[in-house]
Design a protein around this motif. Structure first.
Motif, PDB file in Angstrom:
ATOM      1  N   ALA A 150      -5.980  -7.433   0.004  1.00 16.26           N
ATOM      2  CA  ALA A 150      -5.859  -5.982   0.234  1.00 16.26           C
ATOM      3  C   ALA A 150      -7.280  -5.411  -0.081  1.00 16.26           C
ATOM      4  O   ALA A 150      -8.182  -4.327   0.209  1.00 16.26           O
ATOM      5  CB  ALA A 150      -4.601  -5.458   0.017  1.00 16.26           C
ATOM      6  N   GLU A 151      -7.772  -6.358  -1.291  1.00  9.83           N
ATOM      7  CA  GLU A 151      -8.983  -5.767  -1.969  1.00  9.83           C
ATOM      8  C   GLU A 151     -10.123  -5.399  -0.903  1.00  9.83           C
ATOM      9  O   GLU A 151     -11.276  -5.197  -1.174  1.00  9.83           O
ATOM     10  CB  GLU A 151      -8.918  -6.142  -3.501  1.00  9.83           C
ATOM     11  N   ALA A 152     -10.263  -6.534  -0.351  1.00 11.05           N
ATOM     12  CA  ALA A 152     -11.044  -7.416   0.712  1.00 11.05           C
ATOM     13  C   ALA A 152     -11.138  -6.410   2.101  1.00 11.05           C
ATOM     14  O   ALA A 152     -12.542  -6.488   2.424  1.00 11.05           O
ATOM     15  CB  ALA A 152     -10.921  -9.184   0.939  1.00 11.05           C
ATOM     16  N   ILE A 153     -10.273  -6.239   1.991  1.00 12.01           N
ATOM     17  CA  ILE A 153     -10.649  -5.456   3.350  1.00 12.01           C
ATOM     18  C   ILE A 153     -10.614  -3.790   3.213  1.00 12.01           C
ATOM     19  O   ILE A 153     -10.876  -3.073   2.215  1.00 12.01           O
ATOM     20  CB  ILE A 153      -9.186  -5.382   3.926  1.00 12.01           C
ATOM     21  N   THR A 154     -12.195  -3.621   3.482  1.00 12.16           N
ATOM     22  CA  THR A 154     -12.779  -2.446   3.676  1.00 12.16           C
ATOM     23  C   THR A 154     -13.441  -1.675   5.439  1.00 12.16           C
ATOM     24  O   THR A 154     -12.320  -2.722   5.623  1.00 12.16           O
ATOM     25  CB  THR A 154     -14.200  -2.755   3.219  1.00 12.16           C
ATOM     26  N   GLU A 155     -13.652  -0.356   5.240  1.00 11.34           N
ATOM     27  CA  GLU A 155     -14.197  -0.094   6.711  1.00 11.34           C
ATOM     28  C   GLU A 155     -14.816  -0.760   7.684  1.00 11.34           C
ATOM     29  O   GLU A 155     -14.103  -0.574   9.012  1.00 11.34           O
ATOM     30  CB  GLU A 155     -14.762   1.502   6.459  1.00 11.34           C
ATOM     31  N   ALA A 162       3.630 -10.994   6.318  1.00 11.70           N
ATOM     32  CA  ALA A 162       4.199  -9.142   6.914  1.00 11.70           C
ATOM     33  C   ALA A 162       3.587  -8.441   6.308  1.00 11.70           C
ATOM     34  O   ALA A 162       2.924  -7.349   6.752  1.00 11.70           O
ATOM     35  CB  ALA A 162       5.375  -9.172   6.717  1.00 11.70           C
ATOM     36  N   GLU A 163       3.438  -8.487   5.145  1.00 11.78           N
ATOM     37  CA  GLU A 163       2.039  -7.718   4.147  1.00 11.78           C
ATOM     38  C   GLU A 163       0.687  -7.802   4.525  1.00 11.78           C
ATOM     39  O   GLU A 163      -0.633  -6.443   4.853  1.00 11.78           O
ATOM     40  CB  GLU A 163       1.896  -8.590   2.480  1.00 11.78           C
ATOM     41  N   ALA A 164       0.068  -9.517   5.592  1.00 13.37           N
ATOM     42  CA  ALA A 164      -1.044  -8.961   5.551  1.00 13.37           C
ATOM     43  C   ALA A 164      -0.975  -8.086   7.125  1.00 13.37           C
ATOM     44  O   ALA A 164      -2.353  -7.796   7.670  1.00 13.37           O
ATOM     45  CB  ALA A 164      -1.936 -10.614   6.413  1.00 13.37           C
ATOM     46  N   ARG A 165       0.007  -8.556   7.944  1.00 12.85           N
ATOM     47  CA  ARG A 165       0.649  -7.286   9.085  1.00 12.85           C
ATOM     48  C   ARG A 165       0.358  -6.212   8.519  1.00 12.85           C
ATOM     49  O   ARG A 165      -1.396  -5.108   9.412  1.00 12.85           O
ATOM     50  CB  ARG A 165       1.111  -7.424  10.316  1.00 12.85           C
ATOM     51  N   ARG A 166       0.605  -5.391   7.469  1.00 14.67           N
ATOM     52  CA  ARG A 166       0.481  -4.389   7.153  1.00 14.67           C
ATOM     53  C   ARG A 166      -0.754  -3.954   6.717  1.00 14.67           C
ATOM     54  O   ARG A 166      -1.097  -2.455   7.111  1.00 14.67           O
ATOM     55  CB  ARG A 166       1.919  -3.733   5.970  1.00 14.67           C
ATOM     56  N   LEU A 167      -1.126  -4.139   6.390  1.00 14.83           N
ATOM     57  CA  LEU A 167      -2.711  -4.393   5.455  1.00 14.83           C
ATOM     58  C   LEU A 167      -3.945  -4.092   6.858  1.00 14.83           C
ATOM     59  O   LEU A 167      -4.731  -2.886   7.383  1.00 14.83           O
ATOM     60  CB  LEU A 167      -3.086  -5.049   4.327  1.00 14.83           C
ATOM     61  N   CYS A 168      -3.056  -5.454   7.377  1.00 18.35           N
ATOM     62  CA  CYS A 168      -4.274  -4.369   9.013  1.00 18.35           C
ATOM     63  C   CYS A 168      -4.017  -3.485   9.545  1.00 18.35           C
ATOM     64  O   CYS A 168      -4.624  -2.442  10.509  1.00 18.35           O
ATOM     65  CB  CYS A 168      -4.039  -5.601   9.806  1.00 18.35           C
ATOM     66  N   ASP A 169      -2.900  -2.625   9.895  1.00 17.99           N
ATOM     67  CA  ASP A 169      -2.207  -1.875  10.232  1.00 17.99           C
ATOM     68  C   ASP A 169      -3.027   0.271   9.744  1.00 17.99           C
ATOM     69  O   ASP A 169      -2.957   0.214  10.316  1.00 17.99           O
ATOM     70  CB  ASP A 169      -0.943  -1.624  10.870  1.00 17.99           C
ATOM     71  N   GLU A 170      -3.375  -0.603   8.242  1.00 18.78           N
ATOM     72  CA  GLU A 170      -3.370   0.148   7.673  1.00 18.78           C
ATOM     73  C   GLU A 170      -5.385   0.691   7.845  1.00 18.78           C
ATOM     74  O   GLU A 170      -5.336   1.654   7.369  1.00 18.78           O
ATOM     75  CB  GLU A 170      -2.659   0.133   7.121  1.00 18.78           C
ATOM     76  N   ALA A 171      -6.069   0.099   7.482  1.00 15.75           N
ATOM     77  CA  ALA A 171      -7.120  -0.443   7.704  1.00 15.75           C
ATOM     78  C   ALA A 171      -7.622  -0.289   9.639  1.00 15.75           C
ATOM     79  O   ALA A 171      -8.814  -0.175   9.152  1.00 15.75           O
ATOM     80  CB  ALA A 171      -7.378  -1.178   7.296  1.00 15.75           C
ATOM     81  N   ASN A 172      -6.865  -0.020  10.336  1.00 12.59           N
ATOM     82  CA  ASN A 172      -6.700  -0.832  11.101  1.00 12.59           C
ATOM     83  C   ASN A 172      -7.817  -1.140  11.955  1.00 12.59           C
ATOM     84  O   ASN A 172      -9.500  -1.491  12.709  1.00 12.59           O
ATOM     85  CB  ASN A 172      -8.061   1.040  12.449  1.00 12.59           C
TER      86      ASN A 172
END
Length: 411
Positions: A190-195, A220-230
């Protein structure tokens, strides 16, 4: 002067063949001292007529065993027709291969390639192109988040984000644009994902690392984080896919869907190098003519073999075999924990076996198993990887585990 007859005499034993290999071939592998001459199903035979049970399956390339008759038939028939056109022209196997693979995997579009590493490279390129054209990431700023202890291939770009010193040493400078986080750590992800994150690339189960299954909920959390960040989620299913774990994708166990999947190894049935990126049409559709390609990718022979593989998988038989036989394998292996084995992991007919630190190394155990007629291979010191072909019988599994039990000192 050395004659052909002299050479034949020189190579009449396993030692002779090995000596020739070591003289003429690059030493980028450290194979076990066995020289295989024939193979069928779950068994191989060396040049001296000794038979061995294959507990490695070419790192999952031989999911259907050696020389499966349906796959050999498909290859033989296609060899008599046409083998290569390049993608400069259409051929009569490509469209059907892509449609059938998309239907099998529940995806929308297929990009056929050759090796697994080539599929991963292709997925990385597509993700970056998508990030610039669709997500709106600034030019040359796209990043891809990957997991530590990964194995996605050995090209210069892929080893750029490896954490294995042996894979990286003396191969720099490395390709930028990758962020590495610990595998299984959702908070770090989660911390590594940026715009600027184009994609997250993960193995649903890490093979080279020792068949590491991530914590419940991580994928599943990886999927959610990707969805959240497009952001795209790319699943590397080159070793774990196509029934190895009991489902088409290992990701299916978590009821998680990726945007792109990379496939290889078993897709060629142990006959041809066949790989593909499969996934969303709006993602793979960013490619335009001239932007990516391969002379051999999607060739008629590869497509014919790949279609035969798809037919085998479409019945569900091999998924069922992997599930049932995998349960038996893991039950048997669990009996060894505390008796020369410290831990066992995996899913389906795929297992990582950690040997006791005060016992044999993985290499020593592999060599001892070879002497007992079972072939597998070590990874990372004290771990064995077991991946028997899905055509194996329960009694053959027992034979292999019994040999392992003897080697680690239980019997």
């Amino acid at each position: 002067m050395t004659t052909f007859a002299d050479k034949s005499a020189e190579t009449s034993s396993a030692a002779g063949y090995i000596a020739l290999d070591e003289r003429w071939s690059t030493h980028n592998y450290h194979p076990l001292p066995v020289v295989i001459a024939e193979a069928e199903g779950a068994w191989v035979t060396d040049v001296q007529g000794e038979r061995y049970l294959d507990f490695l399956s070419g790192y999952s390339a031989l999911n259907f065993g050696h020389r499966h008759p349906d796959l050999v038939r498909a290859a033989t028939e296609q060899l008599g027709r046409v083998t290569l056109t390049s993608r400069a022209f259409h051929h009569d196997q490509l469209g059907s291969f892509c449609r059938e693979l998309a239907e099998l995997t529940g995806t929308e579009m297929v990009l056929p390639m050759n090796s697994g590493a080539e599929a991963v490279e292709s997925a990385l390129k597509v993700a970056r192109k998508w990030a610039y054209r669709v997500k709106g990431v600034a030019e040359n700023q796209a990043q891809i988040v990957v997991a530590g202890s990964n194995f996605h291939g050995r090209t210069t770009t892929i080893v750029s984000f490896s954490t294995d010193d042996e894979a990286r040493a003396d191969f720099g400078p490395f390709t930028p644009g990758f962020v590495v986080v610990p595998y299984g750590d959702a908070a770090a992800l989660a911390e590594a994902i940026t715009e600027n994150t184009a994609a997250v690339l993960l193995e649903p189960i890490q093979g080279e690392a020792g068949v590491i299954v991530p914590p419940d909920g991580y994928l599943a959390e990886a999927r959610r984080l990707c969805d959240e960040a497009n952001t795209l989620l790319i699943a590397d299913e080159i070793q774990s896919g196509l029934a190895r774990t009991g489902t088409i994708f290992a990701l299916d166990h978590e009821r998680v869907t990726a945007d792109l999947y990379t496939l290889g190894k078993a897709l060629g049935g142990g006959i041809m190098p066949v790989s593909a990126v499969v996934g969303r049409a709006d993602v793979l559709g960013v490619l335009r003519p001239g932007e990516h390609g391969s002379t051999f990718g999607g060739n008629p022979l590869a497509c014919a073999v790949g279609r035969a593989v798809i037919r085998l998988l479409s019945t569900g038989e091999y998924q069922q075999r992997s599930t049932a036989l995998g349960a038996h394998l893991h039950e048997r292996l669990s009996e060894l924990v505390g008796n020369g084995v410290s831990a066992v992991r995996g899913r389906g007919l795929w297992a990582g076996v950690d040997l006791a630190q005060d016992g044999l190394t993985g290499r020593e155990a592999s060599e001892a198993l070879m002497k007992r007629g079972v072939l597998c291979k070590e990874t990372h010191g004290h771990t064995l990887r077991l991946a028997p072909p899905l055509v194996i019988e329960e009694r053959e599994l027992d034979r292999g585990v019994d040999a392992l039990a003897e080697v680690v000192g239980m019997r």
